[in-house]
Design a protein around this motif. Structure first.
Motif, PDB file in Angstrom:
ATOM      1  N   TYR A 330       1.034  -1.075   0.140  1.00  0.00           N
ATOM      2  CA  TYR A 330      -0.154   0.116  -0.233  1.00  0.00           C
ATOM      3  C   TYR A 330       1.090   1.044   0.153  1.00  0.00           C
ATOM      4  O   TYR A 330       0.162   2.270  -0.931  1.00  0.00           O
ATOM      5  CB  TYR A 330      -1.063  -0.245   0.895  1.00  0.00           C
ATOM      6  N   PHE A 379      -5.472  -3.683   1.387  1.00  0.00           N
ATOM      7  CA  PHE A 379      -5.528  -2.646   0.573  1.00  0.00           C
ATOM      8  C   PHE A 379      -5.191  -2.023  -0.009  1.00  0.00           C
ATOM      9  O   PHE A 379      -5.377  -1.208  -0.723  1.00  0.00           O
ATOM     10  CB  PHE A 379      -5.228  -1.875   2.241  1.00  0.00           C
ATOM     11  N   VAL A 398      -3.706   4.138   6.666  1.00  0.00           N
ATOM     12  CA  VAL A 398      -4.880   3.520   6.317  1.00  0.00           C
ATOM     13  C   VAL A 398      -5.365   2.316   7.265  1.00  0.00           C
ATOM     14  O   VAL A 398      -6.742   1.938   7.199  1.00  0.00           O
ATOM     15  CB  VAL A 398      -4.663   2.109   5.232  1.00  0.00           C
TER      16      VAL A 398
END
Length: 810
Positions: A330, A379, A398
C-alpha cells in the motif's frame, strides 16, 4: 489396413531445422531484436490500450510467466514514452489556513526543485534580514517615538483629570485594584470618623462629587486603553512596514517568476502574510533560565513551515515516466507519511515528511505492477480501485480505521491522477478478477493475451536468431552459429510438442542460451555450435532425472513388471506421463482385463478404490458405449469385465489410456493375445475413433528406454493416434533407432486399425447378416458375448425352474 501402412517413417518423427535458412556464420554478424517475437494479438491489444485515453481502459497483460510480457511492455513503453510530454512536478507546502491539510502545487517539469531552492534562499534571507531590520537604529527610533507619542497623550489626559479632581477637593490615589478618587481635607485624606461626623446633606453632596469624578476617571481609563490599542496597532503597522521592506523585495521577484501558477502566487502571498504576523519570533527573546550543568541552546525561530517538499520531480526532457513497482504494498503504491520520534516516545509528522508512491511517480505516464502482488498486499487493490474511480491519489493512514484511539495526523490535498495502469498476471488471475470482482471490468477493459506458442514462420525463425544475438551481446555470452540456432529452434518446438509451432517461453530458452555458452567456454570453444546446445539439454535433464533413473532401475531388475516381447491375452502396456517439478518423463504401465459371466458391466478397479479421477472414469464408461453399439444391437450386453492398472499405487487421471483398456478388453473377450512389445496410448470415443492425447514424446521415449534396457528386438514400438503425428518431436536417439529398424512408431485412426497391429489378425467388418467374418477379432468377440449371453439365459431359466419347484413343494 496392414501393420506396415500404419508405420511412420523416421522423417515424420521430428521436425529438423535447416541451418542454411540463416545467412550468417555467427549471431555476432546480425543486429538486435527490435520488439518481440510474434504475439501479434497481444501487441495489437497493447497498442489499442495505450492509445485510447478514456477512463477505465487500463491494460491487463495475461499469460504464462516467461512469455516475454515484461520485456515486451518495457520495450514498447520505452520508445513510446520518450515522445510523450513530460508531466508536471508536484510539491507539498504548508497550508496556513488549515495546517492539517498540506497543499499540493503543480509546476512545470523541473520547476519543483527550483521552487524549493528559491524558498530556501528566501528563508535564509528572512533569517538574516528581519532580525537585522528589527535591531536597526531607524526602527528603534520610530518605535520609541511612537511609544512616546502615545505616552504623552495618556499623560495629558491624566494631567487634565488630576486638575479636575483637585478642583473638587479630591485626589487620585493608586491602590491594588487600580486608580481611585478619594476626598481631601487640608491636604490629606478624610478619615472615617471625619466622614461620619459630616451632616447628611454634606455626605450626600461629597458622594455625588466622588461618583461623578469616578465616572470621569473611568472615561479617561477607556481613552487610555484605546490609546494603548492604537499604540499596538501602530507598532504592528511599523513592524509590518519594516517586514515588507525586509522581505518584500524577495517575495516580489518570486511572484513574478511563478506568475504562470495562480496557486504558487497565492502561496507566496500566504508566506509573506504569515511572516508579517509572526515578526515577534525574530525579536530578541528573554534569556532562558540557566540550569546548573545544563546548557540551554538559544531559541531560533522555526521556519520549517516555509519549506517546500518536492514530492515528485521530472526531467523536462525525459518524456512520460514508466514505473515498474515490484513490491506493490500500500505505501509503495500510494505514498506514506513518515514520523519522527521525539523525546518521550511521541511520534510527530509534518508536510515535509510526506513521501510519494509509485502511482505518484508514474502520474502522467505508465505504472506497471504484478497483479498477484497487488492482490496479496492488504488494502492495495481496494485503494487502487478508488484512485482509478475518483481519478485522484490520496495519501492516507490506512490503519487509522483499525485503531482504538484516534491520532492527530495530516490529510494532504489529493493529486489528480492521469496515468495508464498496466497489470501483469496469469490467465487464472485474470479470470478470477473478471468473474469475482464486480468493478474489475470497469477499470481494466483491455486484455493483452500472450500465447505460450507461436506459429513457425520464416519471419519468426529469423526473429529467434535476433533474439539469440541480443542476449549474447547483453549478457556477454558466446555467440551461436547457425547450427546452434537451429538446435535451439528444435528444442523450442519440443517444448510445445508441435512440429508447426515454437515455444514463446523465452525464459526457458534464455536459460538454455546461458548453459550452452557455459559448456562451450568449458570446452575451450569461441563459438556455440549444435553439439554444445545438445550437451546443455542433456545436462539440464541429467540434473533433474534422478527419480526417472531410479524408476528405470525397477523396470530393469523386474521389480515393476513390464513385458517387451511375446504375446499375452488380456494384457497390454499403456503409457503415462509423470511430472515432478521441473522434469517430465513417461513410463509404461501394465493394463490387464478379465471378462466373465455376469451383469455388472465394466468394473474399473481404480474407480472402486477411489484411485481414479473423473476423466479416467469417463473413459472407462465410454468402453461400455463402444461395446454396446458394436456387439449388442440385437440382444442385451451381458458381461462383467474388470480392468486394472497393475502395480499402480497412486491416483490415475486422464482418458489417454481408454483405447489401451479397450484393446485389453477385446483381447480378453476374443482370446487373441496382444503383442507385448507394442505400447499404446490414445483416447477413444463411443464410435471407436482414436483421439489425440498429450505428452506423446515423453510416453514414446519412456517405453523406448525400457525396451532398450531389456533389449531391442526390432519388433517393439509405440502405437499413437494419427492426429498426434504433428506433435512428434522425439529425441535423436529414438529417431535413429526407428531409422535403423530397431524401434517403430505406428499411428492409427480407429480401434479396428489398432487391434490389427496388436494382434496381426484382421478386425473384421460387419456384414449384411449382422455377423463379422469368421476368424476376425470382432467375430470372436461377438461369439464370446453371444456365448456369455446364452449361458446367462440358461442359468436364469434354471434358477426360475428351481424357484418354481420350491414353491410347489410348499
Amino acid at each position: 489396413m496392414s501393420e506396415k501402412s500404419c508405420r511412420l517413417p523416421a522423417e515424420k518423427l521430428k521436425w529438423a531445422c535447416d541451418p542454411s535458412i540463416f545467412n550468417f556464420r555467427s549471431t555476432d554478424e546480425i543486429g538486435n531484436l527490435e520488439g518481440s517475437i510474434g504475439q501479434e494479438r497481444a501487441l495489437s491489444a497493447i497498442h489499442f490500450g495505450l492509445g485510447i485515453q478514456d477512463n477505465g481502459f487500463n491494460i491487463f497483460l495475461a499469460g504464462e510467466p516467461g512469455t516475454g510480457r515484461n520485456t515486451t511492455i518495457a520495450n514498447h513503453l520505452k520508445s513510446r514514452a520518450r515522445t510523450e510530454p513530460t508531466p508536471n512536478d508536484w510539491c507539498y507546502v504548508y497550508n496556513f489556513a488549515a495546517p492539517d491539510n498540506p497543499l499540493a502545487l503543480s509546476l512545470p517539469a523541473g520547476m519543483g526543485p527550483e521552487l524549493a531552492a528559491d524558498m530556501k534562499e528566501f528563508i535564509d534571507g528572512v533569517r538574516t534580514n528581519i532580525p537585522k531590520a528589527l535591531e536597526s537604529r531607524e526602527y528603534e527610533t520610530h518605535r520609541v517615538a511612537t511609544i512616546e507619542e502615545y505616552q504623552e497623550k495618556n499623560g495629558e489626559l491624566f494631567k487634565i483629570l488630576e486638575k479636575e479632581v483637585e478642583g473638587e477637593g479630591f485626589a487620585m490615589q493608586r491602590t491594588v485594584s487600580g486608580l481611585v478618587v478619594v476626598p481631601q481635607k487640608e491636604g490629606r485624606n478624610f478619615t472615617q470618623e471625619e466622614y461620619d461626623a459630616l451632616e447628611q446633606e454634606e455626605r450626600e453632596q461629597m458622594d455625588a462629587h466622588g461618583k461623578a469624578l469616578t465616572e470621569r476617571l473611568n472615561d479617561v481609563m477607556r481613552q487610555v486603553r484605546d490609546n494603548e490599542k492604537s499604540l499596538r496597532e501602530a507598532l504592528a503597522q511599523l513592524d509590518r512596514e519594516l517586514g515588507l521592506s525586509a522581505i518584500g523585495h524577495h517575495v516580489g521577484p518570486l511572484q513574478e517568476k511563478y506568475a504562470y501558477s495562480e496557486r504558487v502566487v497565492k502561496y507566496l502571498e500566504s508566506v509573506q502574510e504569515d511572516l508579517l504576523l509572526n515578526l515577534d519570533d525574530f525579536k530578541p527573546q528573554a534569556a532562558a533560565p540557566q540550569i546548573p550543568g545544563l546548557r540551554v541552546p538559544k531559541q531560533e525561530p522555526n521556519l520549517e513551515r516555509y519549506q517546500v517538499n518536492v514530492f515528485v520531480t521530472n526531467d523536462d526532457h525525459s518524456g512520460a515516466p514508466v514505473v515498474f513497482e515490484t513490491n506493490a504494498t500500500y505505501n509503495n503504491l500510494f505514498g506514506r507519511m513518515e514520523s519522527v520520534m521525539q523525546m518521550g516516545g511521541v511520534a510527530s509528522t509534518n508536510f515535509t515528511l510526506i513521501k510519494p508512491g509509485a502511482l505518484h511517480r508514474a502520474n502522467g505516464g505508465y505504472l506497471i505492477v504484478d497483479a498477484r502482488e497487488v492482490l496479496m498486499n492488504p488494502f492495495a487493490w481496494d485503494a487502487l480501485k478508488r484512485c482509478i474511480r475518483n481519478a485522484e491519489i490520496r495519501i492516507e493512514d490506512v490503519l487509522e480505521q483499525y485503531r482504538f484511539m484516534t491520532f492527530v495526523t495530516l490529510k494532504p490535498e489529493p493529486i489528480p491522477l492521469k496515468a495508464k495502469i498496466i497489470m501483469i498476471g496469469s490467465l487464472w488471475i485474470y479470470y478470477l478478477l473478471f468473474h469475482l470482482e464486480p468493478e474489475y471490468r470497469k477499470f481494466f477493459k483491455v486484455k493483452a493475451d500472450f500465447d505460450s506458442r507461436l506459429n513457425r514462420t520464416p519471419e519468426v525463425m529469423q526473429d529467434y536468431a535476433l533474439f539469440v544475438a541480443t542476449h549474447c551481446r547483453n549478457e556477454g555470452l558466446l555467440h551461436f552459429d547457425p547450427g546452434a540456432v537451429a538446435a535451439l529452434l528444435e528444442y523450442s518446438a519440443r517444448l510445445v510438442e508441435d512440429q508447426e509451432r515454437l515455444s514463446s517461453q523465452l525464459m526457458e530458452l534464455t536459460d538454455l542460451l546461458r548453459e550452452a555458452s557455459y559448456w562451450a567456454k568449458e570446452g575451450g570453444d569461441s563459438l556455440v555450435t549444435r553439439e554444445w546446445v545438445i550437451k546443455a539439454i542433456h545436462h539440464k535433464i541429467y540434473r533433474s532425472n534422478r527419480i526417472e533413473e531410479r524408476m528405470q532401475e525397477y523396470f530393469e531388475d523386474g521389480t515393476i513388471l513390464c513385458d517387451t516381447d511375446g504375446s499375452v491375452t488380456g494384457q497390454i502396456n499403456g503409457l503415462s506421463v509423470i511430472t515432478l517439478g521441473d522434469h517430465t518423463f513417461g513410463r509404461p504401465s501394465r493394463v490387464t482385463a478379465r471378462t466373465y459371466m455376469g451383469r455388472a458391466g465394466m468394473v474399473n478397479i481404480e474407480r472402486e478404490v477411489k484411485l481414479s479421477g473423473p476423466i479416467h472414469d469417463k473413459g472407462v464408461l465410454i468402453l461400455t458405449g463402444y461395446l454396446g453399439g458394436k456387439f449388442a444391437l440385437d440382444r442385451p450386453l451381458s458381461l462383467t469385465a474388470s480392468i486394472c492398472f497393475e502395480q499402480s499405487y497412486e491416483g490415475i487421471e486422464g482418458d489417454s489410456a481408454s483405447s489401451t483398456e479397450l484393446y485389453a478388453l477385446l483381447s480378453a473377450l476374443s482370446g487373441i493375445p496382444l503383442r507385448q512389445g507394442i505400447a499404446v496410448t490414445g483416447s477413444v470415443n463411443q464410435h471407436g475413433h482414436v483421439q489425440p492425447i498429450g505428452g506423446v514424446n515423453y510416453k514414446i521415449e519412456g517405453f523406448y528406454a525400457v525396451c532398450k534396457a531389456k533389449g531391442l528386438t526390432g519388433s517393439q514400438g509405440v502405437m499413437i493416434p494419427k492426429l498426434n503425428e504433428r506433435n512428434l518431436m522425439l529425441s535423436e536417439e529414438v529417431v535413429q533407432a526407428v531409422r535403423d529398424g530397431m524401434f517403430h512408431i505406428w499411428s492409427v485412426t480407429t480401434i479396428d486399425e489398432g487391434i490389427e497391429v496388436l494382434t496381426g489378425v484382421p478386425a473384421g467388418t460387419l456384414g449384411p447378416s449382422g455377423k463379422y467374418p469368421d476368424g476376425t477379432v470382432n467375430h470372436r468377440v461377438q461369439e464370446r458375448l453371444l456365448e456369455i449371453s446364452e449361458k446367462m439365459k440358461r442359468l436364469l431359466e434354471s434358477e426360475k425352474g428351481e424357484k418354481k419347484e420350491e414353491k410347489e413343494e410348499r
